[in-house]
Design an enzyme around this catalytic site. Structure first.
Site, short mmCIF file in Angstrom:
data_model
loop_
_atom_site.label_atom_id
_atom_site.label_comp_id
_atom_site.label_asym_id
_atom_site.label_seq_id
_atom_site.Cartn_x
_atom_site.Cartn_y
_atom_site.Cartn_z
N ALA A 250 0.86 -1.18 0.00
CA ALA A 250 0.00 0.00 0.00
C ALA A 250 0.89 1.22 0.00
CB ALA A 250 -0.91 -0.01 1.23
N LYS A 251 0.27 2.36 0.23
CA LYS A 251 1.03 3.62 0.17
C LYS A 251 2.22 3.63 1.12
CE LYS A 251 -2.52 6.68 -1.56
NZ LYS A 251 -3.86 6.82 -1.04
#
Ligand code: GLU
Length: 319
Positions: A250-251
């Protein structure tokens, strides 16, 4: 044969997205099929134009190409969901005519679980109990005067959903797994489940290869295909990649974004070779071009386990 990759431009493409894109591209190219790129920005609150452009640039850098897409057009244009709302509304009207939709007035908190993010049934909590399906016309009229409803699709509660997944194997989901689901939110946003079905059908997609997080969305999508009278595509759900912290990419795993890898000067062939090696497509870590892999691709060769990007494995990529 027509395959596709359908990113949501809400963050930078990471190495896990790149792997799914590469596999979907190889599946289409190895079969001599067409490959379609579609931008899934139906949730405009999460999507950003710059990220859509960046995603296309990153995927091209990797060596992928597409016959149709937002930047190249094609027979089924537009390829950006926010420009296809009219088609989703037509599908909603068809479902409405066949009596498969009902208005839902459950609270925002209750509906938070069915937000736009296509993270699968597993992340949604308990199945929707069907509360609003049983409202009398009078109750419905009362609630309608107070707030806007969302629209729910009434699933077939009698039949299990079965399908053969080309990667994950035979699947059986119990009747009404997850319950009746939202196809249009009260704020007017079309749900991922509806948009993806309308688009894959309208674009003549025969093969959907995507991440395993969407495996349990497939029974919902199959129910929509059936209700709309459309033939579904074949599905292949491939395992995901996890960061060394054990969490889905994810980020927060910014260093594993394609933009960061590109920025560090790494060659795209090295990234492709690493992805091919961790996916079981080649025997050792060596630079390779995506186009060189197309002749050797077989879906049954792709590793069936989730991939944990340990520091050792990461070093093979960035050393
Ligand atoms: N847009 C979805 C995502 O980025 C993928 C949809 C699909 O492949 O069906 O997770």
């Amino acid at each position: 044969m027509r395959g596709r990759f359908a990113p949501t431009p809400s963050g930078l493409m990471h190495i896990g997205n790149a792997r799914t894109a590469l596999l979907a591209w190889l599946q289409a190219r190895s079969a001599g099929g067409a490959f379609v790129m579609r931008m899934e920005d139906v949730d405009l609150t999460r999507s950003r134009t710059e990220l859509a452009e960046q995603a296309l640039a990153d995927l091209r850098w990797l060596g992928l190409d597409w016959d149709e897409g937002p930047d190249v057009g094609g027979a089924y244009a537009p390829y950006t969901q926010s420009e296809r709302i009219g088609m989703y509304e037509e599908a909603l009207a068809a479902l409405e005519r066949s009596g498969r939709l009902y208005e839902c007035y459950c609270s925002r908190a209750e509906l938070a679980a069915v937000a736009s993010a296509p993270h699968g049934l597993g992340s949604e909590g308990p199945a929707y109990p069907g509360t609003c399906r049983l409202l009398t016309p009078q109750q419905r009229a009362e609630r309608r005067s107070l707030k806007m409803p969302s629209l729910r699709f009434a699933v077939d509660a009698a039949e299990s959903v079965r399908f053969d997944d080309l990667a994950a194997g035979p699947q059986t989901f119990p009747p009404a797994a997850g319950g009746d689901f939202v196809v249009k939110r009260a704020d007017g946003m079309i749900s991922y489940q509806l948009a993806v079905v309308v688009d894959d059908a309208a674009m003549g997609i025969t093969d959907v290869l995507r991440g395993e997080d969407l495996l349990d969305s497939t029974p919902r999508q199959l129910q929509l295909y059936e209700a709309l009278g459309w033939a579904p595509p074949r599905f292949a759900h491939v395992p995901l990649m996890y960061g060394s912290d054990g969490k889905r990419l994810a980020k927060r795993h910014g260093a594993l974004s394609l933009a960061a890898l590109r920025g560090s000067g790494i060659a795209p062939e090295k990234v492709v070779g690493w992805l091919a090696a961790v996916s079981g497509l080649i025997g050792k870590f060596e630079p390779v071009r995506a186009s060189e892999l197309a002749g050797h691709f077989r879906i049954d060769r792709v590793t069936k386990e989730d991939i944990l990007i340990t520091d050792d494995l990461l070093n093979r990529l960035v050393e």
